[in-house]
Design a protein around this motif. Structure first.
Motif, PDB file in Angstrom:
ATOM      1  N   ASP A  93      36.977  42.536  47.206  1.00 45.99           N
ATOM      2  CA  ASP A  93      37.532  41.444  48.017  1.00 45.99           C
ATOM      3  C   ASP A  93      36.764  40.134  47.808  1.00 45.99           C
ATOM      4  OD1 ASP A  93      39.317  43.283  48.962  1.00 45.99           O
ATOM      5  OD2 ASP A  93      38.196  43.697  50.812  1.00 45.99           O
ATOM      6  N   VAL A  94      35.439  40.264  47.688  1.00 44.60           N
ATOM      7  CA  VAL A  94      34.610  39.067  47.476  1.00 44.60           C
ATOM      8  C   VAL A  94      35.006  38.392  46.164  1.00 44.60           C
ATOM      9  CG1 VAL A  94      32.273  38.293  46.937  1.00 44.60           C
ATOM     10  CG2 VAL A  94      32.636  39.867  48.794  1.00 44.60           C
ATOM     11  N   LEU A  95      35.198  39.221  45.126  1.00 49.64           N
ATOM     12  CA  LEU A  95      35.540  38.658  43.816  1.00 49.64           C
ATOM     13  C   LEU A  95      36.938  38.045  43.841  1.00 49.64           C
ATOM     14  CD1 LEU A  95      33.950  41.398  41.548  1.00 49.64           C
ATOM     15  CD2 LEU A  95      33.114  39.077  41.939  1.00 49.64           C
ATOM     16  N   GLN A  96      37.847  38.719  44.550  1.00 51.46           N
ATOM     17  CA  GLN A  96      39.215  38.196  44.647  1.00 51.46           C
ATOM     18  C   GLN A  96      39.225  36.854  45.388  1.00 51.46           C
ATOM     19  OE1 GLN A  96      42.062  40.434  47.033  1.00 51.46           O
ATOM     20  NE2 GLN A  96      43.521  40.315  45.335  1.00 51.46           N
ATOM     21  N   PHE A  97      38.431  36.803  46.475  1.00 48.29           N
ATOM     22  CA  PHE A  97      38.321  35.581  47.272  1.00 48.29           C
ATOM     23  C   PHE A  97      37.752  34.433  46.425  1.00 48.29           C
ATOM     24  CE2 PHE A  97      35.694  32.867  50.007  1.00 48.29           C
ATOM     25  CZ  PHE A  97      36.636  32.429  50.913  1.00 48.29           C
ATOM     26  N   THR A  98      36.667  34.753  45.688  1.00 51.56           N
ATOM     27  CA  THR A  98      36.026  33.720  44.854  1.00 51.56           C
ATOM     28  C   THR A  98      36.992  33.232  43.779  1.00 51.56           C
ATOM     29  OG1 THR A  98      33.977  34.933  45.178  1.00 51.56           O
ATOM     30  CG2 THR A  98      33.920  33.188  43.549  1.00 51.56           C
ATOM     31  N   ALA A  99      37.713  34.172  43.166  1.00 55.12           N
ATOM     32  CA  ALA A  99      38.649  33.810  42.101  1.00 55.12           C
ATOM     33  C   ALA A  99      39.739  32.884  42.633  1.00 55.12           C
ATOM     34  CB  ALA A  99      39.269  35.071  41.508  1.00 55.12           C
ATOM     35  N   ARG A 100      40.170  33.157  43.875  1.00 57.74           N
ATOM     36  CA  ARG A 100      41.259  32.357  44.446  1.00 57.74           C
ATOM     37  C   ARG A 100      40.843  30.883  44.582  1.00 57.74           C
ATOM     38  NH1 ARG A 100      43.053  35.124  49.487  1.00 57.74           N
ATOM     39  NH2 ARG A 100      43.591  36.865  48.133  1.00 57.74           N
ATOM     40  N   ILE A 101      39.561  30.655  44.862  1.00 55.05           N
ATOM     41  CA  ILE A 101      39.066  29.270  44.961  1.00 55.05           C
ATOM     42  C   ILE A 101      39.344  28.518  43.660  1.00 55.05           C
ATOM     43  CG2 ILE A 101      36.956  27.852  45.197  1.00 55.05           C
ATOM     44  CD1 ILE A 101      35.838  30.137  46.953  1.00 55.05           C
ATOM     45  N   TYR A 102      39.275  29.253  42.540  1.00 61.08           N
ATOM     46  CA  TYR A 102      39.525  28.626  41.229  1.00 61.08           C
ATOM     47  C   TYR A 102      40.981  28.788  40.794  1.00 61.08           C
ATOM     48  CZ  TYR A 102      34.462  28.474  40.924  1.00 61.08           C
ATOM     49  OH  TYR A 102      33.144  28.228  41.171  1.00 61.08           O
ATOM     50  N   ILE A 104      42.617  31.475  40.427  1.00 56.67           N
ATOM     51  CA  ILE A 104      42.810  32.622  39.521  1.00 56.67           C
ATOM     52  C   ILE A 104      43.397  33.756  40.357  1.00 56.67           C
ATOM     53  CG2 ILE A 104      41.624  34.254  37.982  1.00 56.67           C
ATOM     54  CD1 ILE A 104      39.414  32.131  37.682  1.00 56.67           C
ATOM     55  N   VAL A 105      44.688  34.019  40.180  1.00 53.92           N
ATOM     56  CA  VAL A 105      45.370  35.038  41.002  1.00 53.92           C
ATOM     57  C   VAL A 105      46.233  35.936  40.106  1.00 53.92           C
ATOM     58  CG1 VAL A 105      45.435  33.691  43.157  1.00 53.92           C
ATOM     59  CG2 VAL A 105      47.245  33.390  41.477  1.00 53.92           C
ATOM     60  N   GLY A 106      46.714  37.036  40.701  1.00 52.10           N
ATOM     61  CA  GLY A 106      47.654  37.937  40.011  1.00 52.10           C
ATOM     62  C   GLY A 106      47.067  38.520  38.736  1.00 52.10           C
ATOM     63  N   ARG A 107      47.862  38.457  37.644  1.00 54.27           N
ATOM     64  CA  ARG A 107      47.451  39.027  36.352  1.00 54.27           C
ATOM     65  C   ARG A 107      46.161  38.379  35.843  1.00 54.27           C
ATOM     66  NH1 ARG A 107      47.881  42.915  33.759  1.00 54.27           N
ATOM     67  NH2 ARG A 107      48.138  41.975  31.713  1.00 54.27           N
ATOM     68  N   LYS A 108      46.072  37.040  36.085  1.00 54.05           N
ATOM     69  CA  LYS A 108      44.872  36.310  35.629  1.00 54.05           C
ATOM     70  C   LYS A 108      43.627  36.867  36.311  1.00 54.05           C
ATOM     71  CE  LYS A 108      44.909  31.662  35.414  1.00 54.05           C
ATOM     72  NZ  LYS A 108      45.408  30.362  35.919  1.00 54.05           N
ATOM     73  N   PHE A 109      43.777  37.199  37.614  1.00 53.89           N
ATOM     74  CA  PHE A 109      42.633  37.753  38.336  1.00 53.89           C
ATOM     75  C   PHE A 109      42.261  39.136  37.772  1.00 53.89           C
ATOM     76  CE2 PHE A 109      41.221  40.628  41.819  1.00 53.89           C
ATOM     77  CZ  PHE A 109      39.911  40.174  41.877  1.00 53.89           C
ATOM     78  N   ASP A 114      38.346  42.488  35.078  1.00 59.13           N
ATOM     79  CA  ASP A 114      37.941  43.420  33.998  1.00 59.13           C
ATOM     80  C   ASP A 114      36.751  42.837  33.217  1.00 59.13           C
ATOM     81  OD1 ASP A 114      39.790  45.276  34.601  1.00 59.13           O
ATOM     82  OD2 ASP A 114      41.235  44.701  33.046  1.00 59.13           O
ATOM     83  N   ARG A 115      36.828  41.540  32.960  1.00 60.42           N
ATOM     84  CA  ARG A 115      35.755  40.889  32.188  1.00 60.42           C
ATOM     85  C   ARG A 115      34.429  40.942  32.931  1.00 60.42           C
ATOM     86  NH1 ARG A 115      34.227  35.963  32.848  1.00 60.42           N
ATOM     87  NH2 ARG A 115      36.208  35.336  33.748  1.00 60.42           N
ATOM     88  N   VAL A 116      34.431  40.576  34.245  1.00 62.31           N
ATOM     89  CA  VAL A 116      33.142  40.542  34.950  1.00 62.31           C
ATOM     90  C   VAL A 116      32.609  41.951  35.244  1.00 62.31           C
ATOM     91  CG1 VAL A 116      33.452  38.225  35.907  1.00 62.31           C
ATOM     92  CG2 VAL A 116      34.070  40.210  37.305  1.00 62.31           C
ATOM     93  N   ILE A 117      33.520  42.924  35.396  1.00 63.86           N
ATOM     94  CA  ILE A 117      33.059  44.318  35.582  1.00 63.86           C
ATOM     95  C   ILE A 117      32.263  44.717  34.344  1.00 63.86           C
ATOM     96  CG2 ILE A 117      33.813  46.741  35.623  1.00 63.86           C
ATOM     97  CD1 ILE A 117      36.169  45.857  37.381  1.00 63.86           C
ATOM     98  N   ASP A 118      32.801  44.330  33.196  1.00 59.30           N
ATOM     99  CA  ASP A 118      32.157  44.660  31.930  1.00 59.30           C
ATOM    100  C   ASP A 118      30.857  43.863  31.744  1.00 59.30           C
ATOM    101  OD1 ASP A 118      32.120  45.906  29.430  1.00 59.30           O
ATOM    102  OD2 ASP A 118      32.736  43.990  28.510  1.00 59.30           O
ATOM    103  N   GLN A 119      30.922  42.551  31.962  1.00 57.85           N
ATOM    104  CA  GLN A 119      29.748  41.688  31.716  1.00 57.85           C
ATOM    105  C   GLN A 119      28.611  41.962  32.700  1.00 57.85           C
ATOM    106  OE1 GLN A 119      31.910  37.911  31.779  1.00 57.85           O
ATOM    107  NE2 GLN A 119      31.093  37.456  29.752  1.00 57.85           N
ATOM    108  N   CYS A 120      28.949  42.303  33.933  1.00 63.84           N
ATOM    109  CA  CYS A 120      27.905  42.460  34.962  1.00 63.84           C
ATOM    110  C   CYS A 120      27.646  43.921  35.313  1.00 63.84           C
ATOM    111  CB  CYS A 120      28.268  41.676  36.216  1.00 63.84           C
ATOM    112  SG  CYS A 120      28.489  39.929  35.895  1.00 63.84           S
ATOM    113  N   GLY A 121      28.314  44.858  34.666  1.00 65.83           N
ATOM    114  CA  GLY A 121      28.086  46.285  34.927  1.00 65.83           C
ATOM    115  C   GLY A 121      28.403  46.659  36.365  1.00 65.83           C
ATOM    116  N   LEU A 122      29.629  46.345  36.806  1.00 69.28           N
ATOM    117  CA  LEU A 122      29.984  46.602  38.209  1.00 69.28           C
ATOM    118  C   LEU A 122      30.725  47.923  38.401  1.00 69.28           C
ATOM    119  CD1 LEU A 122      31.161  43.058  39.406  1.00 69.28           C
ATOM    120  CD2 LEU A 122      28.932  44.125  39.669  1.00 69.28           C
ATOM    121  N   ASN A 123      30.843  48.701  37.345  1.00 67.59           N
ATOM    122  CA  ASN A 123      31.556  49.979  37.469  1.00 67.59           C
ATOM    123  C   ASN A 123      30.973  50.822  38.582  1.00 67.59           C
ATOM    124  OD1 ASN A 123      33.751  50.304  35.760  1.00 67.59           O
ATOM    125  ND2 ASN A 123      32.375  50.235  33.974  1.00 67.59           N
ATOM    126  N   GLY A 124      31.821  51.373  39.412  1.00 67.53           N
ATOM    127  CA  GLY A 124      31.341  52.294  40.444  1.00 67.53           C
ATOM    128  C   GLY A 124      31.030  51.641  41.774  1.00 67.53           C
TER     129      GLY A 124
END
Ligand SMILES: Nc1ncnc2c1ncn2[C@@H]1O[C@H](COP(=O)(O)OP(=O)(O)OP(=O)(O)O)[C@@H](O)[C@H]1O
Ligand SMILES: [Mg+2]
Length: 314
Positions: A93-102, A104-109, A114-124
């Motif tokens: 939710d935090v990431l979705q909220f932050t993305a909305r400020i820019y 970035i919604v829907g498919r773009k979000f 996917d990119r930040v999960i990969d770059q920041c190791g957020l899996n799990g």
């Protein structure tokens, strides 16, 4: 590219930043080093557009941040000091909220996620509450929020402060990977931290820039002295004293007794190497040398000298 020109910030009577200049180049990790209260956070808040300067300018790719605030914020990611997060919110939710400020919604979000999960190791941890995450993972979430809009410039204020050594290594690695295609400014009051991540170091002290260069350039900028410790046997005080008259380019800083042995501290200019002459003198005077060790100026000494604390051997 980030260019800072004659930047000033006064908080009432407090002159936190006193007309500083420096540039962070494209693709560079710039380390911003300074003791507590030096003016790091104040500078980084102005660079990321969160605090208006008292005077001076910040240019992002030649655009003045004050005149182009909205456009420039799209290009900057900022991880504030102490990484304030909403503990009750779930990571997703935090990431979705932050993305909305820019916007970035829907498919773009979903793609950005996917990119930040990969770059920041957020899996799990995506569906965990922030308050249930370890400090290291909270910092990863902070970084993910800072890069959700894929900014070209990343400003990180003490990103590894308070983390344990394993987490520090992981976050450093992550920052280095991000640094491949971004300009990063990373602050710390810990020299080793900056040395481990940065390509170039800018040192701030009491609101002023006191050094700007690579590790090697900073080392060369102060000509430290070399300190040599000699432990000898069968030496007399008389023969030790006449060593400094025989070799005029050295000075004896201290002599102490250690039972039958003497420990002699000898200082000389960094560009000299009188070790062979000292050795020959010792043989001629019939001393036995038990130990000879050399202490050269290191970057810690440079930092101490730049911030007003005396360097060893200087
Ligand atoms: N909002 C404020 N109001 C008044 N003074 C402030 C404010 N914020 C910072 N200062 C003062 O400005 C100076 C620089 O503070 P700043 O937080 O930028 O330093 P810093 O290098 O980030 O330090 P630290 O390593 O402790 O985070 C300090 O003297 C500080 O007390
Ligand atoms: Mg700070």
């Amino acid at each position: 590219m980030v260019r800072i020109e004659n930047l000033v910030k006064n908080y009432g009577e407090v002159k936190a930043v006193r007309s500083i200049n420096f540039t962070a180049n494209k693709g560079e990790i710039l380390g911003f080093l300074g003791s507590n209260g030096a003016g790091k956070s104040t500078t980084l808040k102005m660079v990321s557009g969160y605090l208006a300067p008292t005077a001076g300018n910040v240019y992002i790719n030649d655009l003045n941040i004050l005149d182009n605030s909205l456009e420039i914020r799209q290009q900057i990611g900022y991880l504030p000091e102490l990484n304030p997060l909403w503990g009750e919110m779930v990571v997703y939710d935090v990431l979705q909220f932050t993305a909305r400020i820019y916007d970035i919604v829907g498919r773009k979000f979903e793609k950005a996620l996917d990119r930040v999960i990969d770059q920041c190791g957020l899996n799990g941890i995506l569906h965990k509450k922030i308050s249930a995450c370890s400090k290291g993972y909270k910092q990863r979430v902070g970084l993910a929020m800072a890069i959700i809009h894929d900014p070209k410039i990343l400003i990180l204020d003490e990103p590894v402060n308070g983390l344990d050594p394993n987490q520090i290594v992981e976050i450093r690695e992550l920052i280095r990977n991000l640094g491949r295609d971004k300009t990063i400014i990373i602050s710390s009051h810990i020299l080793q931290e900056i040395q481990a991540t940065a390509d170039r170091i800018v040192v701030i002290n009491q609101g002023q820039i006191v050094a700007d260069g690579t590790n090697e350039e900073l080392m060369a900028s102060i000509k430290g002295n070399t300190l040599l410790t000699l432990e000898t046997k069968n030496s007399t005080m008389e023969s030790i004293e006449s060593l400094s008259t025989q070799l005029s380019n050295i000075s004896i800083k201290d002599v102490s007794d250690n039972g039958d042995n003497h420990i002699i501290q000898i200082e000389y200019a960094a560009e000299l190497d009188p070790r062979e002459d000292i050795f020959k003198y010792a043989i001629q005077s019939k001393w036995s040398i038990l130990e000879m060790s050399v202490y050269k100026t290191n970057l810690e000494d440079v930092f101490r000298s730049l911030t007003g604390k005396e360097a060893v051997g200087a």
